[in-house]
Design an enzyme around this catalytic site. Structure first.
Site, mmCIF file in Angstrom:
data_model
loop_
_atom_site.group_PDB
_atom_site.id
_atom_site.type_symbol
_atom_site.label_atom_id
_atom_site.label_comp_id
_atom_site.label_asym_id
_atom_site.label_seq_id
_atom_site.Cartn_x
_atom_site.Cartn_y
_atom_site.Cartn_z
ATOM 1 N N LYS A 109 19.575 -7.846 22.965
ATOM 2 C CA LYS A 109 18.666 -6.977 23.707
ATOM 3 C C LYS A 109 19.408 -5.870 24.447
ATOM 4 O O LYS A 109 18.922 -4.739 24.543
ATOM 5 C CB LYS A 109 17.837 -7.799 24.700
ATOM 6 C CG LYS A 109 16.787 -8.681 24.047
ATOM 7 C CD LYS A 109 15.900 -9.333 25.095
ATOM 8 C CE LYS A 109 14.798 -10.148 24.431
ATOM 9 N NZ LYS A 109 13.878 -10.736 25.432
ATOM 10 N N LYS A 192 11.358 -8.355 11.473
ATOM 11 C CA LYS A 192 10.261 -9.195 11.957
ATOM 12 C C LYS A 192 9.107 -8.321 12.437
ATOM 13 O O LYS A 192 9.309 -7.227 12.948
ATOM 14 C CB LYS A 192 10.732 -10.078 13.111
ATOM 15 C CG LYS A 192 11.587 -11.258 12.704
ATOM 16 C CD LYS A 192 11.966 -12.106 13.890
ATOM 17 C CE LYS A 192 10.793 -12.853 14.476
ATOM 18 N NZ LYS A 192 11.192 -13.788 15.551
ATOM 19 N N LYS A 195 5.638 -6.234 18.308
ATOM 20 C CA LYS A 195 4.744 -5.404 19.111
ATOM 21 C C LYS A 195 5.370 -4.056 19.439
ATOM 22 O O LYS A 195 4.665 -3.092 19.721
ATOM 23 C CB LYS A 195 4.414 -6.133 20.429
ATOM 24 C CG LYS A 195 3.733 -7.474 20.273
ATOM 25 C CD LYS A 195 3.632 -8.175 21.624
ATOM 26 C CE LYS A 195 3.134 -9.602 21.487
ATOM 27 N NZ LYS A 195 3.162 -10.330 22.765
#
Length: 329
Positions: A109, A192, A195
């Site tokens: 991240k 993947k 959102k």
């Protein structure tokens, strides 16, 4: 019954990957486990956030989860139960820097710009451990990429027990449902479903209408080859493999079953059948979600009642942990 804890970030309306990978399994787990389901809004602020958006997304996620079949009494938002933050701080002081340095999700991240990220993003695995152990949960349904977090949870629990000279926190088992589907983007089969993808065509969300679903499936990236008779024929065709896997997961069949039915056909008939299946299964969830979103007072009452129930379980556990540490009340 074993107690199960699971959380999901309220970062937008859940998509098909969330539904097949987590939510649908939660609904099944309710039948024979003592389940605690949490909207982890404390975790949501480890990355940049907008307060109004967080409020709206928490309510939206609540509506979706209820519409999908989560029992109202099992659901609450994390920030409403202080046990999470209190035990999280204790675990910040139990966990070791070396353990956190090995956590791969922070590296993923933060990327190359890690110095500018929040301290919360670095220590959030300690809060995740507190989320679980505040309830003395013994099973956590996770994907394979989350197994490392369960290992850290057990390391923290064991060190706390050792340091305090007690056997207080239980061992936690990573429960990886065998049928959990890994759903990829409809535009790129190597990524993947997410959102955060800028393309809305990359995902199906649980508020999509029947027309939205049909259009997204028709536009889903594929190739010009017909569907093969065996899965080996999809090894180098990620987009085709993704759609076959979605069909299999939604119909509770195996990919081999799907290929046996559509082998040799082009994607036109297959996509039509897949769109029909998704509409059949997801349209009722979308309709109920939209109905619930019209009643904010009801959603807030569900979260408050769920927080009261969660507090009744977690508060005695965390108060005892605080006593063991030496805190005065």
């Amino acid at each position: 019954m074993q107690r199960v804890f699971s959380g999901i970030q309220p970062t937008g309306i859940p998509h098909l990957g969330n539904y097949l990978g987590a939510i649908r399994n939660w609904v099944t787990l309710q039948e024979d486990h003592n389940c605690v389901f949490c909207l982890v809004d404390l975790h949501s602020i480890t990355m940049p956030w907008d307060p109004q958006t967080l409020r709206e997304q928490t309510l939206g996620s609540t509506a979706c989860l209820l519409a999908a079949g989560i029992e109202p009494t099992r659901l609450y938002n994390q920030s409403a139960v202080s046990a999470h933050a209190r035990l999280g701080w204790i675990f910040n002081c139990v966990s070791r820097l070396g353990w956190l340095n090995r956590m791969t999700q922070f590296k993923d991240k933060a990327g190359k710009n890690r110095e500018n990220h929040s301290a919360g993003l670095y220590v959030y695995p300690n809060l995740m451990a507190a989320d679980i152990l505040a309830f003395h949960a013994t099973r956590v349904p996770v994907g394979e990429d989350q197994r490392q977090h369960i290992e850290l949870t057990n390391d923290i629990g064991q060190k706390f027990n050792h340091d305090m000279g007690v056997e207080f926190f239980p061992q936690v088992e990573a429960f990886i449902p065998p049928a959990a589907a890994r759903v990829m983007s409809l535009r790129d089969g190597s990524k993947k479903m997410s959102k955060s993808d800028p393309s809305e065509q990359s995902r199906i969300v649980l508020t999509d209408t029947a027309d939205d679903i049909a259009l997204k499936i028709r536009r889903a990236k594929t190739d010009s080859e017909p569907l093969p008779s065996e899965m080996d024929g999809l090894s180098e065709r990620p987009e085709a493999r993704n759609l076959v896997s979605i069909y299999a997961a939604m119909s509770d069949e195996t990919p081999a079953d799907i290929l046996a039915r559509f082998s040799g056909q082009g994607f036109g008939p297959f996509k039509n059948a897949l769109a029909d299946l998704l509409v059949e299964r997801l349209a009722p969830v979308a309709s109920e979600t939209q109905r619930l979103l019209q009643d904010e007072a009801h959603l807030l009452s569900v979260l408050r009642a769920g927080a009261e129930r969660a507090n009744s379980v977690s508060e005695p556990i965390v108060q005892e942990a605080e006593r063991l540490v030496g805190f005065l009340r």
